[in-house]
Design a protein around this motif. Sequence first.
Motif, PDB file in Angstrom:
ATOM      1  N   THR A  22     -42.609  -4.607   7.102  1.00  0.00           N
ATOM      2  CA  THR A  22     -41.489  -3.799   7.001  1.00  0.00           C
ATOM      3  C   THR A  22     -40.929  -2.661   7.911  1.00  0.00           C
ATOM      4  N   GLY A  23     -41.980  -2.683   8.862  1.00  0.00           N
ATOM      5  CA  GLY A  23     -41.644  -1.795  10.105  1.00  0.00           C
ATOM      6  C   GLY A  23     -41.941  -0.300   9.621  1.00  0.00           C
ATOM      7  N   GLN A  24     -42.817   0.041   8.549  1.00  0.00           N
ATOM      8  CA  GLN A  24     -43.121   1.378   8.387  1.00  0.00           C
ATOM      9  C   GLN A  24     -44.400   2.005   9.254  1.00  0.00           C
ATOM     10  N   ALA A  25     -45.139   0.877   9.558  1.00  0.00           N
ATOM     11  CA  ALA A  25     -46.128   1.162  10.532  1.00  0.00           C
ATOM     12  C   ALA A  25     -46.100   0.080  11.748  1.00  0.00           C
ATOM     13  N   ARG A  26     -46.395   0.697  12.831  1.00  0.00           N
ATOM     14  CA  ARG A  26     -46.236  -0.148  13.889  1.00  0.00           C
ATOM     15  C   ARG A  26     -47.629   0.073  14.534  1.00  0.00           C
ATOM     16  N   PRO A  27     -48.317  -0.969  15.363  1.00  0.00           N
ATOM     17  CA  PRO A  27     -49.471  -0.707  16.313  1.00  0.00           C
ATOM     18  C   PRO A  27     -48.914   0.044  17.367  1.00  0.00           C
ATOM     19  N   ALA A  28     -50.002   0.676  17.920  1.00  0.00           N
ATOM     20  CA  ALA A  28     -49.655   1.468  18.938  1.00  0.00           C
ATOM     21  C   ALA A  28     -49.215   0.615  20.093  1.00  0.00           C
ATOM     22  N   LYS A  29     -48.119   1.430  20.825  1.00  0.00           N
ATOM     23  CA  LYS A  29     -47.682   0.685  22.085  1.00  0.00           C
ATOM     24  C   LYS A  29     -48.583   0.813  22.979  1.00  0.00           C
ATOM     25  N   LYS A  30     -48.651  -0.522  23.962  1.00  0.00           N
ATOM     26  CA  LYS A  30     -49.366  -0.362  24.920  1.00  0.00           C
ATOM     27  C   LYS A  30     -48.633  -0.664  26.145  1.00  0.00           C
ATOM     28  N   SER A  31     -48.983   0.318  27.308  1.00  0.00           N
ATOM     29  CA  SER A  31     -47.899   0.158  28.589  1.00  0.00           C
ATOM     30  C   SER A  31     -48.463  -1.323  29.214  1.00  0.00           C
ATOM     31  N   ASN A  32     -47.258  -2.132  29.452  1.00  0.00           N
ATOM     32  CA  ASN A  32     -47.405  -3.271  29.814  1.00  0.00           C
ATOM     33  C   ASN A  32     -47.673  -3.128  31.619  1.00  0.00           C
ATOM     34  N   ARG A  33     -47.976  -4.453  31.999  1.00  0.00           N
ATOM     35  CA  ARG A  33     -48.467  -4.548  33.476  1.00  0.00           C
ATOM     36  C   ARG A  33     -47.125  -3.926  34.115  1.00  0.00           C
ATOM     37  N   THR A  34     -45.936  -4.519  33.902  1.00  0.00           N
ATOM     38  CA  THR A  34     -44.841  -3.971  34.819  1.00  0.00           C
ATOM     39  C   THR A  34     -44.729  -2.521  34.481  1.00  0.00           C
ATOM     40  N   GLU A  35     -44.824  -1.789  33.610  1.00  0.00           N
ATOM     41  CA  GLU A  35     -44.669  -0.782  33.403  1.00  0.00           C
ATOM     42  C   GLU A  35     -45.646   0.411  34.248  1.00  0.00           C
ATOM     43  N   MET A  36     -47.061  -0.144  34.143  1.00  0.00           N
ATOM     44  CA  MET A  36     -47.787   0.332  34.755  1.00  0.00           C
ATOM     45  C   MET A  36     -47.896   0.372  36.303  1.00  0.00           C
ATOM     46  N   ALA A  37     -47.262  -0.938  36.748  1.00  0.00           N
ATOM     47  CA  ALA A  37     -46.907  -1.053  38.210  1.00  0.00           C
ATOM     48  C   ALA A  37     -45.971  -0.110  38.633  1.00  0.00           C
ATOM     49  N   VAL A  38     -44.811   0.226  37.937  1.00  0.00           N
ATOM     50  CA  VAL A  38     -43.877   1.093  38.228  1.00  0.00           C
ATOM     51  C   VAL A  38     -44.350   2.398  38.173  1.00  0.00           C
ATOM     52  N   GLN A  39     -45.331   2.952  37.441  1.00  0.00           N
ATOM     53  CA  GLN A  39     -45.926   4.084  37.269  1.00  0.00           C
ATOM     54  C   GLN A  39     -46.597   4.108  38.614  1.00  0.00           C
ATOM     55  N   ARG A  40     -47.383   3.283  39.037  1.00  0.00           N
ATOM     56  CA  ARG A  40     -48.268   3.396  40.241  1.00  0.00           C
ATOM     57  C   ARG A  40     -47.444   3.467  41.770  1.00  0.00           C
ATOM     58  N   GLN A  41     -46.080   2.727  41.820  1.00  0.00           N
ATOM     59  CA  GLN A  41     -45.323   2.918  42.747  1.00  0.00           C
ATOM     60  C   GLN A  41     -44.701   4.265  42.615  1.00  0.00           C
ATOM     61  N   GLY A  42     -44.616   5.004  41.495  1.00  0.00           N
ATOM     62  CA  GLY A  42     -44.049   6.463  41.643  1.00  0.00           C
ATOM     63  C   GLY A  42     -45.026   7.253  42.047  1.00  0.00           C
ATOM     64  N   LEU A  43     -46.312   7.244  41.408  1.00  0.00           N
ATOM     65  CA  LEU A  43     -47.453   7.833  42.009  1.00  0.00           C
ATOM     66  C   LEU A  43     -47.649   7.904  43.480  1.00  0.00           C
ATOM     67  N   ALA A  44     -47.675   6.629  44.138  1.00  0.00           N
ATOM     68  CA  ALA A  44     -47.524   6.411  45.518  1.00  0.00           C
ATOM     69  C   ALA A  44     -46.584   7.187  46.230  1.00  0.00           C
ATOM     70  N   PHE A  45     -45.387   6.899  45.823  1.00  0.00           N
ATOM     71  CA  PHE A  45     -43.996   7.813  46.373  1.00  0.00           C
ATOM     72  C   PHE A  45     -44.322   9.397  46.252  1.00  0.00           C
ATOM     73  N   ALA A  46     -45.023   9.845  45.332  1.00  0.00           N
ATOM     74  CA  ALA A  46     -45.216  11.091  45.037  1.00  0.00           C
ATOM     75  C   ALA A  46     -46.252  11.810  46.025  1.00  0.00           C
ATOM     76  N   GLN A  47     -47.351  10.797  46.234  1.00  0.00           N
ATOM     77  CA  GLN A  47     -48.444  11.086  46.993  1.00  0.00           C
ATOM     78  C   GLN A  47     -47.843  11.284  48.603  1.00  0.00           C
ATOM     79  N   LYS A  48     -47.111  10.408  48.672  1.00  0.00           N
ATOM     80  CA  LYS A  48     -46.400  10.324  50.288  1.00  0.00           C
ATOM     81  C   LYS A  48     -45.501  11.391  50.521  1.00  0.00           C
ATOM     82  N   HIS A  49     -44.626  11.524  49.523  1.00  0.00           N
ATOM     83  CA  HIS A  49     -43.388  12.436  49.810  1.00  0.00           C
ATOM     84  C   HIS A  49     -43.353  13.649  49.068  1.00  0.00           C
ATOM     85  N   CYS A  50     -43.971  13.799  48.191  1.00  0.00           N
ATOM     86  CA  CYS A  50     -43.875  15.125  47.410  1.00  0.00           C
ATOM     87  C   CYS A  50     -45.207  16.146  47.344  1.00  0.00           C
ATOM     88  N   SER A  51     -46.114  15.546  47.517  1.00  0.00           N
ATOM     89  CA  SER A  51     -47.562  16.360  47.618  1.00  0.00           C
ATOM     90  C   SER A  51     -47.523  17.309  48.591  1.00  0.00           C
TER      91      SER A  51
END
Length: 126
Positions: A22-51
């Motif tokens: 019924t949608g009252q409880a949902r299994p925990a959302k897991k980050s999918n591979r694409t989302e994690m890849a984008v996060q890694r790209q963001g981290l790499a950008f931050a390491q190179k340009h922001c750190s």
Amino acid sequence: MRLKRISAALIAVAVVSGAIATGQARPAKKSNRTEMAVQRQGLAFAQKHCSICHAIDTGISPKPEAPSFEAIINTPGLTAQTLNPWLQDSHNFPEIMNFEIAPEQIDALAAYMLTLKNADYRPPIQ
């Protein structure tokens, strides 16, 4: 005794199954591979340009006047919806920072920064 335990287990399964159906409880959302890849790209950008100026995770920034990413993302009122526009306009201080971030890099950087969001965050005492 054994029958009571089996009955209780079956009732628990039925309640959880019904709640999920019924949608009252949902299994925990897991980050999918694409989302994690984008996060890694963001981290790499931050390491190179922001750190050079910012602590791009937790801790104190190399330049005291530059807030850490943890402090930025945990700023009251800053949300996933307001982060991208904020990053687009955040470097409008030519005397300090004179560069622009491409839109696709902003998306990745925002995705990484959002991983640092913490409801229990407390700014460090300075």
